[in-house]
Design an enzyme around this catalytic site. Structure first.
Site, mmCIF file in Angstrom:
data_model
loop_
_atom_site.group_PDB
_atom_site.id
_atom_site.type_symbol
_atom_site.label_atom_id
_atom_site.label_comp_id
_atom_site.label_asym_id
_atom_site.label_seq_id
_atom_site.Cartn_x
_atom_site.Cartn_y
_atom_site.Cartn_z
ATOM 1 N N CYS A 122 0.815 -1.227 0.000
ATOM 2 C CA CYS A 122 0.000 0.000 0.000
ATOM 3 C C CYS A 122 0.851 1.282 0.000
ATOM 4 C CB CYS A 122 -0.938 0.017 1.194
ATOM 5 S SG CYS A 122 -1.954 -1.453 1.282
ATOM 6 N N HIS A 264 -3.026 6.885 3.419
ATOM 7 C CA HIS A 264 -3.484 5.617 2.849
ATOM 8 C C HIS A 264 -4.886 5.329 3.401
ATOM 9 C CE1 HIS A 264 -3.936 1.624 1.559
ATOM 10 N NE2 HIS A 264 -3.656 1.056 2.711
ATOM 11 N N ASN A 294 -10.256 -0.144 0.296
ATOM 12 C CA ASN A 294 -8.790 -0.069 0.327
ATOM 13 C C ASN A 294 -8.261 -0.605 -1.007
ATOM 14 O OD1 ASN A 294 -6.063 -0.490 0.668
ATOM 15 N ND2 ASN A 294 -6.249 -1.506 2.664
#
Ligand code: UT7
Length: 337
Positions: A122, A264, A294
Site C-alpha cells: 500500500c 493511505h 482499500n
C-alpha cells in the site's frame, strides 16, 4: 540541487462493477459467514468498492493503470513519447513476467521509457514518487510516470469476513516533471522506512518461489491474503502518526501550514485515530475510502486525482501523503502543488 520535481498531471480509473456492503453480506451468507452493512460501515467507513472483471481486458491491472496514465498525461499536456521512466507500484501485477509496467508501456506507446514494477504494497505510490523525484533531481529523468494500481480482489479471501470487506480495485497515476530548483511548486521531502520483521501480520503465503501452488494449497487458500487486523491497525496508527510528524518537522512546518492530508485509505478509524493524535482537523483530510475501499497502492493517487479535479487542491497548496502497507512499509511525502 540540479533540479526539483513537480507533479503536473494526475489520473485515475476504476472497474465498472460496484459492489456494495449489502452485496458482500449476501456473498458471505453463501459461505455461512455473517456480516452486516452497519458493521462494515461502523468498523471501516467503507460503503462500496469496485471489483475488476478478469474476463474484461479493459479491467486488467495494467489496463486500469493505462487509463489512469492517459488522463494524467492529458492534464500535464504531455504525450506518451515524452515519458522517460515508468514506475508501476503494485502487489497484484497482471503477470509475474513481464511487469505491469511493461504491459502499460506497450499499451500506452511510451516507447522512449524504461519501465519497472515496484512492490511496497500500500506504500507503493509514495515509494514510486520518491524514486522518480530522485531521478529527476539528479537530471537523469525529465518526465516520469508513476502509477499505483491494484486488482487486490484477485488475492482476496471471500470467506474471511475480516479481510474481504476491506479491499477494492483501481488505479491512480501521476506525471512528474523536472522543475526549476528554486520553484516553490515541488516535492519538498520524503521519508521512507520498512520493518520486515512484521511481515506476518499482513502477507500472502503461497504463489511465490517459496511456496508454489499445489491443488492442496489452493484448497487451503494459501494464495490469498492473511491478516492480523488488530496488529495492522496498531502499527498503522503508530507509523502514520510518526511519519506525518517527521515530515512536518523536516519542513519546519506546523499543522496550520498544511492544506491537505492524504493518508493511505485502509480504515476510516485508522485515519480518525491519526488525526486525533496529530490534532489535525478532519476537514483537511481527503477521503475516498467510503466509495472505493482499500485499493492499496492506488488509494493515495486516486484520492489526489479526485481532489485535484474537484478543484479542492489549488496552486500553492501544501499536501502531505502518509502511507503504510504490508512489509511493513511506511513513509510520508510532502509537496507544494
Ligand atoms: O492496507 C492495510 C490493510 N489492512 C488494514 O489496514 C487492516 C487494519 N485493521 C482493520 O481495519 C480492523 O482491524 C478490521 C476492520 C480488520 C477488523 O475490525 P476490528 O474492530 O479490529 O475487529 P476485531 O478484529 O477486533 O473483531 C471484533 C469482532 C470479532 O468477533 P468476536 O471475536 O468479538 O466475536 C470478529 O470476528 O468483530 C468480528 N468481525 C466481524 N463481524 C461482522 C470481524 N469482521 C467482521 C465482519 N462483520 N465483517
Amino acid at each position: 540541487m540540479a533540479y526539483a520535481a513537480r507533479i503536473t498531471g494526475t489520473g485515475s480509473a476504476f472497474p465498472e462493477r460496484v459492489v456494495t456492503n449489502e452485496d458482500i453480506v449476501t456473498q458471505l451468507a453463501g459461505f455461512g459467514v455473517e456480516t452486516t452493512d452497519q458493521w462494515i460501515q461502523e468498523r471501516t467507513g467503507i460503503r462500496e468498492r469496485r471489483i475488476a472483471d478478469e474476463n474484461n481486458p479493459a479491467e486488467y491491472n495494467s489496463a486500469l493503470g493505462t487509463a489512469a496514465a492517459r488522463k494524467a498525461l492529458d492534464m500535464a499536456g504531455k504525450t506518451p513519447a515524452d515519458i522517460d521512466q515508468i514506475i508501476y507500484a503494485t502487489c497484484t501485477p497482471d503477470t509475474k513476467l513481464p511487469s505491469s509496467a511493461c504491459w502499460l508501456q506497450q499499451e500506452l506507446g511510451a516507447a522512449n521509457a524504461w519501465a519497472t514494477d515496484i512492490n511496497a504494497a500500500c506504500s507503493g505510490f509514495v515509494y514510486g514518487v520518491t524514486i522518480a523525484d530522485q531521478f529527476i533531481r539528479s537530471g537523469q529523468t525529465k518526465t516520469a510516470l508513476v502509477v499505483g494500481a491494484e486488482v487486490l480482489t484477485s488475492i482476496n479471501n471471500w470467506e474471511d469476513r475480516s479481510v474481504c470487506i476491506l479491499f477494492g480495485d483501481g488505479a491512480g497515476a501521476a506525471i512528474i516533471e523536472q522543475e526549476d530548483p528554486d520553484s516553490t511548486h515541488r516535492i519538498l521531502s520524503s521519508h521512507l522506512k520498512s520493518d520486515g520483521s512484521l511481515w506476518e501480520i499482513l502477507h500472502v503465503p503461497g504463489g511465490g518461489s517459496r511456496m508454489g501452488m499445489t491443488p492442496q494449497r489452493l484448497i487451503e487458500k494459501l494464495h490469498l491474503v492473511q491478516m492480523n487486523g488488530k496488529e495492522v491497525f496498531k502499527a498503522a496508527v503508530r507509523t502514520l502518526t510518526d511519519f506525518a510528524a517527521l515530515a512536518l518537522e523536516a519542513n519546519s512546518m506546523s499543522l496550520d501550514d498544511l492544506d491537505w492530508f492524504i493518508p493511505h485509505q485502509a480504515n476510516y478509524r485508522i485515519i480518525e485515530a491519526v488525526a486525533k493524535r496529530l490534532s489535525l482537523p478532519v476537514e483537511k483530510i481527503i477521503i475516498n475510502l467510503d466509495r472505493f475501499g482499500n485499493t492499496s497502492s492506488a488509494t493515495v493517487p486516486t484520492a489526489l486525482d479526485e481532489a485535484v479535479r474537484a478543484g479542492k487542491i489549488k496552486s500553492g497548496h501544501t499536501i502531505l501523503f502518509d502511507v503504510f502497507g504490508a512489509g511493513l512499509t511506511y513513509g510520508s511525502l510532502m509537496l507544494r502543488w
